[in-house]
Scaffold this active site. Structure first.
Site: not given
Length: 529
Positions: A183, A305
């Protein structure tokens, strides 16, 4: 380049420390078994002959300081006299390469000096008073899930990142490739740019640097041919979000990638990716070894994250937190402008709640923070929101996308995406609907989902600097002959880490840790499990 041992390299027993295949267990000085890792090379004789400190200069282990820094200095010692078994050791290709002087020796790396192979950074910086001290139950390792069973033991030290006096590739003969995987994340362009800049600083011809398009598939898919990365081509790309190379998730054919690496004569490959990207880099490195292809594979850990083991933070994380605050501040305005106003903000965080936790702490406006690591019940959450209404008339709830999956009927049944990440049900929509049912029109509910907006922006200044150093460090590691390694910040210092170590699990917020405790203490959040 095919693997062929240099004539000067020792072929002897497994105790020879710069063998590619010999693997020795690291033993912790605390007496605990540690991870199986490959061995780091002993500095080449050229390292110790040029500029090494004299044995009489400083007693070994003495603490020295100057206006520019401080630390302990090791003096040259007989082989085997230093406990190298307590170092997180790295795989290398040095037996198959010819050592040579770094091109930066002429000016002593512009006066900054060099890093030695025995420069080490402590992985464990805290000495606990007792087992009752917060965080002490995994003092010799790193937590992956906040409990005893998820404590991965580590050695005491990591090898320091940086330029070496002795390098193991001729810059004029280097052919390198850069690929971005997974991502998007703020800073991808910054890292690519600085890998290219540092390669050319070493003297690598610009025509020899390839950018692989749209992830690892770009090595072999016909409609995604590589591009040539020159200094002019990458100039200014750090001012844009995303990745100028393109990216994709999963689906890599490792054998075909290594076949292309061999066919194109690549001897350095830089993989910028998260847990999945680094796992692919590890597989490529192992396949290169199996096929006898001499190529240094170096990773740069990326994760929006912030869930990469051991390292202090992933690049782009600080930028994402900065952007996430905008949504929380907007929710505060919306909630505070209505009677019983309730702002619900869903932020990224599949398995790890670092973005939600840090954004809630930094913004100072969140009244509730929900993360994947901490279970909660919807009835208790509603009761707590009611109590906040009574105190201040409005409430802001910050929830990570992976939180509360056990509450959803689709939770745990969505499978995984191409990168192996769990496919989640929408906790934000679920919570909004549950709040509407509970309050029956007595609350003015606003739901905000910034989603991919927080990862598509250019980097903040601190992240930009971090990306520069990571890009430089990756190239220094490749020229030092290391492979199957990644570069990151550990205890405020840059180090090289073996990729197999960091991909064992996703890093998570420690429910018993100080960071989570600081947040729930500040917002007075009760246990809602």
């Amino acid at each position: 380049m095919r693997l062929q041992r240099h004539a000067a390299a020792g072929l002897g027993a497994t105790k020879h420390r710069d063998t590619l295949t010999a693997r020795l267990p690291c033993q912790s000085t605390r007496g605990r078994a540690a991870l199986q890792v490959a061995c780091v090379a002993t500095p080449h004789s050229a390292d110790s002959q040029k500029g090494a400190p004299k044995a009489t200069a400083t007693p070994s282990g003495q603490y020295v300081s100057s206006p520019y820094g401080a630390g302990r200095v090791l003096t040259p010692s007989p082989p085997g006299s230093i406990d190298d078994d307590d170092v997180l050791e790295l795989k290398n290709l040095r037996n198959y390469l010819v050592p040579r002087d770094s091109p930066f020796i002429v000016d002593n790396n512009q006066g900054g000096g060099f890093v030695g192979d025995r420069d080490r950074i402590r992985l464990h910086t805290v000495e606990f008073e007792s087992t009752e001290s917060a965080g002490s139950f995994c003092a010799d390792g790193v937590l992956t899930n906040g409990d005893e069973d998820s404590c991965i033991l580590l050695p005491e030290w990591a090898i320091r990142c940086g330029p070496r006096k002795t390098i193991y590739f001729d810059p004029q003969q280097v052919s390198a490739a850069v690929v971005t995987c997974g991502g998007l994340c703020p800073g991808l362009n910054d890292v690519v740019q600085n890998i290219v800049y540092t390669l050319t600083d070493y003297g690598v011809p610009e025509d020899n640097i390839l950018g692989i398009r749209y992830g690892l598939r770009g090595f072999y898919e016909r409609d995604a041919k590589p591009i040539t990365l020159t200094r002019k081509y990458v100039d200014g790309i750090h001012l844009k979000g995303g990745t100028m190379l393109g990216t994709s998730r999963g689906g890599a054919n490792v054998k075909e990638i290594v076949r292309r690496i061999d066919l194109w004569g690549l001897n350095m490959v830089f993989v910028v990716g998260g847990n999945g990207g680094n796992a692919a880099a590890n597989a490529i490195s192992e396949e290169c070894e199996a096929q006898g292809v001499c190529c240094s594979v170096v990773g740069v850990p990326k994760s929006i994250d912030n869930d990469i083991l051991i390292i202090d933070k992933c690049f782009g994380f600080e930028t994402a937190v900065q952007e996430a605050q905008r949504a929380l501040l907007a929710a505060k305005v919306e909630a505070g402008s209505a009677r019983n106003g309730l702002g619900v903000v869903k932020l990224m965080g599949r398995q790890s709640g670092f973005i939600a936790m840090q954004a809630a702490m930094a913004s100072g406006v969140a009244d509730v923070c929900l993360i994947p690591e901490i279970p909660f019940r919807m009835d208790k959450l509603c009761e707590h929101v009611e109590s906040i209404f009574e105190k201040q008339g409005h409430c802001v709830v910050c929830v990570a996308e992976g939180a509360g999956q056990d509450l959803l009927t689709a939770g745990g049944t969505g499978g995984t995406d191409a990168s192996g990440n769990p496919i989640l049900a929408d906790i934000g929509i679920f919570m909004r609907n549950e709040f509407k049912k509970h309050f029956k029109g007595e609350a003015d509910i606003k739901y905000i989902d910034p989603s991919y907006m927080i990862r598509s922006v250019p980097t903040t200044s601190n992240d930009r600097i971090y990306c520069k150093v990571l890009g430089q460090g990756a190239v220094h590691g490749a020229f030092a002959g290391f492979t199957d390694v990644t570069v990151g910040l550990v205890n405020t210092h840059y180090v090289y880490l073996p990729i197999p170590t960091i991909i064992q699990a996703a890093r998570k917020v420690n429910p018993k840790g100080r960071r989570w405790n600081r947040l729930i203490t500040a917002i007075r959040q009760p246990d809602m499990a």
